[in-house]
Design a protein around this motif. Structure first.
Motif, PDB file in Angstrom:
ATOM      1  N   HIS A   1       0.828  -1.207   0.000  1.00 12.72           N
ATOM      2  CA  HIS A   1       0.000   0.000   0.000  1.00 12.72           C
ATOM      3  C   HIS A   1       0.866   1.263   0.000  1.00 12.72           C
ATOM      4  CE1 HIS A   1      -3.565  -2.396   0.508  1.00 12.72           C
ATOM      5  NE2 HIS A   1      -3.118  -2.930   1.640  1.00 12.72           N
ATOM      6  N   LEU A   2       2.051   1.159   0.578  1.00 17.03           N
ATOM      7  CA  LEU A   2       2.957   2.314   0.619  1.00 17.03           C
ATOM      8  C   LEU A   2       3.569   2.587  -0.754  1.00 17.03           C
ATOM      9  CD1 LEU A   2       4.819   1.559   3.973  1.00 17.03           C
ATOM     10  CD2 LEU A   2       3.021   3.243   3.600  1.00 17.03           C
ATOM     11  N   LYS A   3       3.773   1.512  -1.528  1.00 14.91           N
ATOM     12  CA  LYS A   3       4.433   1.660  -2.835  1.00 14.91           C
ATOM     13  C   LYS A   3       3.457   1.758  -3.997  1.00 14.91           C
ATOM     14  CE  LYS A   3       8.645  -0.772  -1.471  1.00 14.91           C
ATOM     15  NZ  LYS A   3       9.570  -1.901  -1.779  1.00 14.91           N
ATOM     16  N   LYS A   4       2.186   1.763  -3.701  1.00  6.11           N
ATOM     17  CA  LYS A   4       1.173   1.803  -4.759  1.00  6.11           C
ATOM     18  C   LYS A   4       1.287   3.080  -5.579  1.00  6.11           C
ATOM     19  CE  LYS A   4      -3.777   1.040  -5.436  1.00  6.11           C
ATOM     20  NZ  LYS A   4      -5.075   0.804  -4.759  1.00  6.11           N
ATOM     21  N   VAL A   5       1.376   2.948  -6.907  1.00  7.59           N
ATOM     22  CA  VAL A   5       1.540   4.120  -7.778  1.00  7.59           C
ATOM     23  C   VAL A   5       0.239   4.508  -8.470  1.00  7.59           C
ATOM     24  CG1 VAL A   5       4.001   3.761  -8.167  1.00  7.59           C
ATOM     25  CG2 VAL A   5       2.333   2.585  -9.623  1.00  7.59           C
ATOM     26  N   SER A   6      -0.603   3.536  -8.762  1.00  7.62           N
ATOM     27  CA  SER A   6      -1.872   3.826  -9.446  1.00  7.62           C
ATOM     28  C   SER A   6      -2.936   4.202  -8.427  1.00  7.62           C
ATOM     29  CB  SER A   6      -2.320   2.615 -10.263  1.00  7.62           C
ATOM     30  OG  SER A   6      -2.464   1.487  -9.417  1.00  7.62           O
ATOM     31  N   ARG A   7      -2.656   5.240  -7.666  1.00  9.63           N
ATOM     32  CA  ARG A   7      -3.546   5.644  -6.585  1.00  9.63           C
ATOM     33  C   ARG A   7      -4.523   6.699  -7.078  1.00  9.63           C
ATOM     34  NH1 ARG A   7      -2.643   4.652  -1.457  1.00  9.63           N
ATOM     35  NH2 ARG A   7      -0.392   4.379  -1.766  1.00  9.63           N
ATOM     36  N   VAL A   8      -5.822   6.445  -6.855  1.00 10.42           N
ATOM     37  CA  VAL A   8      -6.857   7.396  -7.274  1.00 10.42           C
ATOM     38  C   VAL A   8      -6.980   8.519  -6.249  1.00 10.42           C
ATOM     39  CG1 VAL A   8      -9.303   7.690  -7.804  1.00 10.42           C
ATOM     40  CG2 VAL A   8      -8.111   5.591  -8.494  1.00 10.42           C
ATOM     41  N   LYS A   9      -6.996   8.135  -4.973  1.00 11.45           N
ATOM     42  CA  LYS A   9      -7.105   9.113  -3.893  1.00 11.45           C
ATOM     43  C   LYS A   9      -5.780   9.221  -3.155  1.00 11.45           C
ATOM     44  CE  LYS A   9     -12.012   8.233  -2.938  1.00 11.45           C
ATOM     45  NZ  LYS A   9     -12.983   7.844  -1.875  1.00 11.45           N
ATOM     46  N   GLU A  10      -5.611  10.343  -2.512  1.00  9.46           N
ATOM     47  CA  GLU A  10      -4.426  10.518  -1.693  1.00  9.46           C
ATOM     48  C   GLU A  10      -4.472   9.541  -0.520  1.00  9.46           C
ATOM     49  OE1 GLU A  10      -2.202  14.026   0.921  1.00  9.46           O
ATOM     50  OE2 GLU A  10      -3.889  14.491  -0.409  1.00  9.46           O
ATOM     51  N   ALA A  11      -3.306   8.936  -0.198  1.00 12.29           N
ATOM     52  CA  ALA A  11      -3.253   7.937   0.869  1.00 12.29           C
ATOM     53  C   ALA A  11      -3.636   8.547   2.207  1.00 12.29           C
ATOM     54  CB  ALA A  11      -1.849   7.348   0.950  1.00 12.29           C
ATOM     55  N   LYS A  12      -4.320   7.760   3.030  1.00  8.60           N
ATOM     56  CA  LYS A  12      -4.677   8.220   4.366  1.00  8.60           C
ATOM     57  C   LYS A  12      -3.423   8.321   5.231  1.00  8.60           C
ATOM     58  CE  LYS A  12      -9.316   6.172   4.402  1.00  8.60           C
ATOM     59  NZ  LYS A  12     -10.223   5.216   5.100  1.00  8.60           N
ATOM     60  N   PRO A  13      -3.433   9.172   6.241  1.00 10.95           N
ATOM     61  CA  PRO A  13      -2.273   9.285   7.130  1.00 10.95           C
ATOM     62  C   PRO A  13      -1.966   7.938   7.791  1.00 10.95           C
ATOM     63  CG  PRO A  13      -3.800  11.089   7.507  1.00 10.95           C
ATOM     64  CD  PRO A  13      -4.494  10.115   6.607  1.00 10.95           C
ATOM     65  N   ILE A  14      -0.687   7.667   8.000  1.00  4.34           N
ATOM     66  CA  ILE A  14      -0.274   6.423   8.650  1.00  4.34           C
ATOM     67  C   ILE A  14      -0.598   6.505  10.134  1.00  4.34           C
ATOM     68  CG2 ILE A  14       1.708   4.996   9.302  1.00  4.34           C
ATOM     69  CD1 ILE A  14       2.959   5.700   6.622  1.00  4.34           C
ATOM     70  N   THR A  15      -1.348   5.527  10.616  1.00  3.23           N
ATOM     71  CA  THR A  15      -1.755   5.522  12.023  1.00  3.23           C
ATOM     72  C   THR A  15      -1.122   4.369  12.799  1.00  3.23           C
ATOM     73  OG1 THR A  15      -3.731   4.245  11.459  1.00  3.23           O
ATOM     74  CG2 THR A  15      -3.964   6.650  11.547  1.00  3.23           C
ATOM     75  N   ARG A  16      -0.708   3.310  12.122  1.00  8.01           N
ATOM     76  CA  ARG A  16      -0.098   2.169  12.798  1.00  8.01           C
ATOM     77  C   ARG A  16       1.420   2.335  12.841  1.00  8.01           C
ATOM     78  NH1 ARG A  16      -3.557  -3.327  11.735  1.00  8.01           N
ATOM     79  NH2 ARG A  16      -5.625  -2.398  12.034  1.00  8.01           N
ATOM     80  N   VAL A  17       1.961   2.301  14.041  1.00  5.22           N
ATOM     81  CA  VAL A  17       3.391   2.586  14.235  1.00  5.22           C
ATOM     82  C   VAL A  17       4.071   1.492  15.073  1.00  5.22           C
ATOM     83  CG1 VAL A  17       3.139   5.083  13.975  1.00  5.22           C
ATOM     84  CG2 VAL A  17       2.794   4.047  16.230  1.00  5.22           C
ATOM     85  N   SER A  18       3.571   0.279  14.985  1.00  4.15           N
ATOM     86  CA  SER A  18       4.157  -0.865  15.695  1.00  4.15           C
ATOM     87  C   SER A  18       4.164  -0.686  17.211  1.00  4.15           C
ATOM     88  CB  SER A  18       5.591  -1.128  15.197  1.00  4.15           C
ATOM     89  OG  SER A  18       5.598  -1.433  13.826  1.00  4.15           O
ATOM     90  N   CYS A  19       3.119  -0.062  17.746  1.00  2.00           N
ATOM     91  CA  CYS A  19       3.032   0.092  19.202  1.00  2.00           C
ATOM     92  C   CYS A  19       2.874  -1.292  19.839  1.00  2.00           C
ATOM     93  CB  CYS A  19       1.848   0.984  19.569  1.00  2.00           C
ATOM     94  SG  CYS A  19       1.669   1.246  21.350  1.00  2.00           S
ATOM     95  N   GLN A  20       3.607  -1.530  20.932  1.00  3.22           N
ATOM     96  CA  GLN A  20       3.627  -2.840  21.576  1.00  3.22           C
ATOM     97  C   GLN A  20       2.711  -2.940  22.798  1.00  3.22           C
ATOM     98  OE1 GLN A  20       5.341  -5.581  20.270  1.00  3.22           O
ATOM     99  NE2 GLN A  20       5.419  -4.104  18.575  1.00  3.22           N
ATOM    100  N   ALA A  21       1.999  -1.863  23.128  1.00  3.82           N
ATOM    101  CA  ALA A  21       1.112  -1.909  24.298  1.00  3.82           C
ATOM    102  C   ALA A  21       0.015  -2.953  24.077  1.00  3.82           C
ATOM    103  CB  ALA A  21       0.505  -0.542  24.544  1.00  3.82           C
ATOM    104  N   LYS A  22      -0.159  -3.841  25.053  1.00  3.91           N
ATOM    105  CA  LYS A  22      -1.172  -4.882  24.895  1.00  3.91           C
ATOM    106  C   LYS A  22      -1.586  -5.434  26.255  1.00  3.91           C
ATOM    107  CE  LYS A  22       1.618  -7.022  22.259  1.00  3.91           C
ATOM    108  NZ  LYS A  22       2.211  -7.966  21.292  1.00  3.91           N
ATOM    109  N   PHE A  23      -2.647  -6.236  26.237  1.00  9.06           N
ATOM    110  CA  PHE A  23      -3.251  -6.770  27.453  1.00  9.06           C
ATOM    111  C   PHE A  23      -3.855  -8.120  27.117  1.00  9.06           C
ATOM    112  CE2 PHE A  23      -7.197  -7.096  30.038  1.00  9.06           C
ATOM    113  CZ  PHE A  23      -6.672  -6.974  31.319  1.00  9.06           C
ATOM    114  N   ARG A  24      -3.418  -9.177  27.857  1.00  9.24           N
ATOM    115  CA  ARG A  24      -3.931 -10.521  27.574  1.00  9.24           C
ATOM    116  C   ARG A  24      -4.501 -11.138  28.843  1.00  9.24           C
ATOM    117  NH1 ARG A  24      -3.499 -14.857  24.068  1.00  9.24           N
ATOM    118  NH2 ARG A  24      -2.156 -13.728  22.621  1.00  9.24           N
ATOM    119  N   VAL A  25      -5.669 -11.780  28.657  1.00  7.95           N
ATOM    120  CA  VAL A  25      -6.272 -12.526  29.759  1.00  7.95           C
ATOM    121  C   VAL A  25      -6.500 -13.965  29.313  1.00  7.95           C
ATOM    122  CG1 VAL A  25      -7.372 -10.561  30.903  1.00  7.95           C
ATOM    123  CG2 VAL A  25      -8.570 -11.730  29.034  1.00  7.95           C
ATOM    124  N   ARG A  26      -6.519 -14.876  30.284  1.00 11.24           N
ATOM    125  CA  ARG A  26      -6.692 -16.298  29.986  1.00 11.24           C
ATOM    126  C   ARG A  26      -7.709 -16.894  30.950  1.00 11.24           C
ATOM    127  NH1 ARG A  26      -1.310 -18.956  30.673  1.00 11.24           N
ATOM    128  NH2 ARG A  26      -1.890 -18.974  32.900  1.00 11.24           N
TER     129      ARG A  26
END
Length: 473
Positions: free
Chosen positions: A93-118
């Motif tokens: 998606h970052l390298k796409k050249v045949s783009r009709v609309k301008e790409a949306k701002p990047i929101t995912r930045v590899s944040c590691q915050a998480k919470f797991r229950v079992r």
């Protein structure tokens, strides 16, 4: 970031949904969120999810569900929730050249915050087994948290209030203002204007189902099940699209039997998104107040269409013909009335005659003299005398429009209507008043079904006015 073992103890059990309870703010005031703890237990998976969502809302970050594990029977036994900004945008998606609309701002930045229950089978409770509090991005300011999609939306109570207000014709923008006033502003209302509009649009799509026309006909069918005297008829085009639609309820049909000796109608009102002409039949009740007899949505304003509408009126009203009809002067209406109601006296609206006079004759004081001929209560002989004097005075004997008006003088001059009953109606001002009144309930963006709903609200308002007048009399 660390795996939490059962012996470690970080006091999270005070949060809602756990074994003990304490306000979230009290816990967070004493920590940076790093003391979320192992061994903390929840009675259900939903309690655990709601806890972390409340925690995220307080801290200022969005949450989404991530990894889930199930046992052999398909039951969820482990649930992980992560920061909304976990992960990365795919490279393609970052390298796409045949783009009709301008790409949306990047929101995912590899944040590691998480919470797991079992799920722990021994205790039948859900236990925190993993927690990472650190984020690699700035958290949302407290004054902006209400804008995070995960933490906004209409509650069931909000939806019920919106649906009720829409049912009674309140515009969406006004509903938003009302609810903001009730709750104390943008940050307290709990949703955005966009969310409200989406809810309204979703309801509209559900109500229309197979389509606007089908939704309208289904609605009338249901009305007929509740009101045995409800009447509606329709025609379709060669393409099977809805062409013309006529309806009236039982109350209107009974009102017509009492007050339908004089009716007024025109088709100047087009407040619906299809721009279909709306024909409203109305008259006066025993308080000389407006009462509505029937309504029709039509595809055009031809003689055949008006004949169909008048025939439906005749059928709905058990064959009772009006003694007098007042219209705006449309030629197609005139021809249709001659065919369907040949014995009814047809009068042209005096106000529309005045408007045409101003457009056709540009002479000072002419309108004053012509008004006298329209509304003057004198004999036909006096009319002829006054007419001759007027055309001589203004030198209009050869004027084409004047000649046309003279040919139909018996349709607009009071001198030729004195022996006929018109209940004091000389113009279509009833229709103009109805049109103006309905504007409070409908807009040009209304679908057909919306128009029908809101038109009924307006009819109910007129009927309540009659009830109030009965009470006062």
């Amino acid at each position: 970031m660390a795996e939490i073992n059962e012996e470690a103890h970080v006091d999270l059990s005070n949060f809602g949904g756990m074994n003990e309870s304490e306000d979230l703010n009290d816990i967070s005031d004493n920590s940076d969120g790093d003391d979320v703890g192992a061994g903390s237990e929840f009675l259900s998976e939903q309690d655990a999810v709601e806890f972390y969502q409340h925690y995220a809302q307080f801290k200022g970050f969005g949450v989404r569900k991530d990894d889930v594990r199930r046992d052999r029977k398909g039951n969820v036994v482990s649930r992980q929730l992560v920061c909304k900004r976990e992960g990365e945008r795919h490279e393609k998606h970052l390298k796409k050249v045949s783009r009709v609309k301008e790409a949306k701002p990047i929101t995912r930045v590899s944040c590691q915050a998480k919470f797991r229950v079992r799920f722990e089978a021994n205790s039948s409770k859900w236990k925190v087994v993993y927690f990472e509090p650190e984020h690699n991005h700035e958290l949302t300011l407290a004054k902006q948290v209400h804008l995070i999609p995960a933490f906004r939306g209409l509650t069931n109570g909000d939806k019920a209030q919106v649906d009720t207000l829409k049912l009674y014709g309140v515009r969406s923008c006004n509903i938003m203002g009302l609810m903001m006033g009730q709750k104390g502003g943008h940050d307290s209302v709990g949703f955005l204007k966009k969310d409200l509009y989406n809810h309204v649009d979703k309801n509209k799509r559900i109500s229309l189902g197979a389509g606007d026309a089908a939704g309208s006909l289904n609605y009338f069918t249901r009305k007929g099940e509740k009101d045995p005297m409800f009447y509606f008829r329709f025609t379709r085009t060669s393409n099977d699209n809805l062409e013309n639609l006529f309806w009236c309820d039982g109350t209107s049909r009974l009102d017509y039997q009492a007050f339908g000796d004089v009716i007024v109608f025109d088709s100047t009102y087009k407040k619906n998104k299809y721009n279909k002409p709306v024909v409203i039949f109305s008259g006066y009740n025993h308080h000389k107040e407006t009462t509505i007899f029937a309504c029709a949505l039509v595809s055009d304003e031809t003689v055949d269409t008006y004949k169909w509408v008048l025939q439906r009126l005749d059928e709905a009203m058990f064959g009772k013909h009006p003694k007098a009809i007042v219209t705006d002067g449309d030629k197609a209406m005139r021809e249709a009335i001659k065919v369907v109601f040949p014995n009814s006296t047809h009068r042209l609206c005096g106000w529309h005659i005045q408007q045409n006079t101003v457009k056709k004759i540009h002479l000072p004081k002419f309108l004053d003299d012509f008004d006298y001929l329209i509304f003057g209560n004198f004999s036909p002989q006096r009319f002829e005398s006054k007419w001759e004097s007027m055309i001589e005075k203004y030198d209009l004997r050869e004027d084409k429009w004047i000649k046309q008006m003279y040919e139909i003088k018996e349709m607009w001059a009071t001198a030729f209507k004195r022996e006929r009953f018109f209940a004091g109606i000389r113009t279509t001002s009833l229709c103009e008043g109805i049109n103006s009144f309905i504007k409070k309930y409908v807009t040009c963006k209304n679908s057909m079904l919306d128009f029908i709903y809101n038109f009924e609200r307006a009819v109910e308002e007129y009927r309540h006015n009659e009830l109030a007048s009965d009470f006062r009399s």
